[in-house]
Scaffold this motif. Structure first.
Motif, short mmCIF file in Angstrom:
data_model
loop_
_atom_site.label_atom_id
_atom_site.label_comp_id
_atom_site.label_asym_id
_atom_site.label_seq_id
_atom_site.Cartn_x
_atom_site.Cartn_y
_atom_site.Cartn_z
N ILE A 81 9.52 -0.38 -5.44
CA ILE A 81 9.23 0.98 -5.89
C ILE A 81 7.73 1.07 -6.18
N MET A 82 7.07 2.01 -5.51
CA MET A 82 5.66 2.25 -5.77
C MET A 82 5.52 3.50 -6.62
N GLU A 83 5.04 3.36 -7.86
CA GLU A 83 4.80 4.51 -8.71
C GLU A 83 3.35 4.94 -8.51
N HIS A 84 3.16 6.07 -7.87
CA HIS A 84 1.85 6.44 -7.36
C HIS A 84 0.84 6.77 -8.45
N SER A 85 1.25 7.51 -9.47
CA SER A 85 0.28 7.96 -10.47
C SER A 85 -0.29 6.80 -11.29
N THR A 86 0.49 5.73 -11.44
CA THR A 86 0.01 4.56 -12.20
C THR A 86 -0.44 3.41 -11.30
N ARG A 87 -0.20 3.59 -10.00
CA ARG A 87 -0.56 2.57 -9.00
C ARG A 87 0.11 1.23 -9.31
N ARG A 88 1.34 1.32 -9.76
CA ARG A 88 2.11 0.11 -10.05
C ARG A 88 3.18 -0.09 -8.99
N LEU A 89 3.27 -1.30 -8.46
CA LEU A 89 4.31 -1.65 -7.50
C LEU A 89 5.32 -2.57 -8.16
N PHE A 90 6.57 -2.11 -8.24
CA PHE A 90 7.67 -2.92 -8.74
C PHE A 90 8.40 -3.48 -7.52
N THR A 101 3.07 -5.39 -9.66
CA THR A 101 1.72 -5.64 -9.19
C THR A 101 0.86 -4.41 -9.48
N LYS A 102 -0.28 -4.63 -10.14
CA LYS A 102 -1.25 -3.57 -10.38
C LYS A 102 -2.64 -4.17 -10.36
N ASP A 103 -3.54 -3.52 -9.60
CA ASP A 103 -4.93 -4.01 -9.49
C ASP A 103 -4.97 -5.48 -9.08
N SER A 104 -4.11 -5.84 -8.14
CA SER A 104 -4.04 -7.20 -7.58
C SER A 104 -3.51 -8.24 -8.55
N GLU A 105 -3.11 -7.82 -9.74
CA GLU A 105 -2.52 -8.75 -10.72
C GLU A 105 -1.00 -8.66 -10.64
N VAL A 106 -0.35 -9.81 -10.49
CA VAL A 106 1.10 -9.86 -10.35
C VAL A 106 1.72 -10.48 -11.60
N ARG A 107 2.74 -9.80 -12.13
CA ARG A 107 3.40 -10.28 -13.34
C ARG A 107 4.91 -10.19 -13.18
N LYS A 108 5.62 -11.22 -13.61
CA LYS A 108 7.08 -11.22 -13.50
C LYS A 108 7.67 -10.27 -14.54
N ILE A 109 8.75 -9.58 -14.17
CA ILE A 109 9.40 -8.65 -15.08
C ILE A 109 10.90 -8.96 -15.15
#
Length: 233
Positions: A81-90, A101-109
């Motif tokens: 899921i790409m949330e466009h307004s926050t530029r976050r990729l789940f 993933t946001k700004d090339s930083e990847v974090r487990k959820i």
């Protein structure tokens, strides 16, 4: 915008020569090469939010890949899921967990882990459909459920622990639920029918396309049980 978002995803797959059959709204069925995978694509989930609050509101593109052309829900390979307004990729890959993933930083959820239905339980209900209002909303008002107009947002929040329950129903094509299954499963959550049975064994093309079947997505199996008990009272 929805058409362009879907076209962007399809263009990437075409460039990579992925042998896939893609099911979507505006594009219908698109085939790349000799398909061996099935792709489920919702280019812009939450279009009403996009129209009112473009660039600020919460909406997203949903895409999932399954391992064969007639898959069960458990045959997911990838969900995103790409949330466009926050530029976050789940995103989630089978057996490897879920990530943001946001700004090339990847974090487990992962899901919140909540097991009890009570004060503080965070619930989304898709009130666009009458069956959801009757099945869920009328019985859960004390928990102050929210309706935000985007399944992409509901499932992104559930997978990342920002909500505890997503309550909605099946409908034509079931794009959102199909994509969500892998993401929530890899985050430790559960997606079931009101009898508590997982959607895992249900075949995508055979389940719920012609009717509105209530669906419970929860952070834990225990919370699923609590919610179903409450609904059935």
């Amino acid at each position: 915008r929805s058409f362009l978002a879907k076209k962007a995803v399809i263009n990437v797959l075409e460039k990579a020569k992925v042998p896939i059959r893609i099911i979507s709204e505006e594009h219908g069925v698109v085939e790349i090469g000799k398909p061996i995978f099935l792709g489920i694509l919702d280019g812009l989930d939450g279009s009403s939010v996009y129209k009112k609050s473009r660039g600020v509101g919460r909406y997203g593109t949903m895409f999932g890949i399954f391992s064969n052309l007639n898959p069960s829900y458990e045959d997911y390979i990838f969900s995103g899921i790409m949330e466009h307004s926050t530029r976050r990729l789940f995103h989630a890959t089978k057996g490897k967990g879920s990530f943001i993933t946001k700004d090339s930083e990847v974090r487990k959820i992962k899901c919140s882990g909540r097991t009890e239905l009570g004060e503080g339980t965070r619930i989304y209900i898709d009130e666009f459909f009458e069956i959801n209002r009757k099945t869920f909303s009328e019985k859960l008002q004390e928990f102050k459920p929210q309706y935000l107009g985007s399944s992409a947002v509901y499932y992104a929040d559930l997978a990342s622990g920002e909500s505890d329950l997503v309550l909605e129903c099946t409908r034509k094509r079931n794009l959102e639920i199909a994509v969500a299954f892998g993401l929530e499963t890899e985050s430790g959550g559960r997606i079931t029918t009101l009898d508590g049975k997982s959607l895992g064994n249900q075949r995508y093309f055979e389940f719920g396309h012609q009717e509105h079947v209530p669906i419970v997505s929860a952070s834990t199996e225990r919370l699923t049980e609590k919610l179903i008990d409450r609904i059935n009272k």
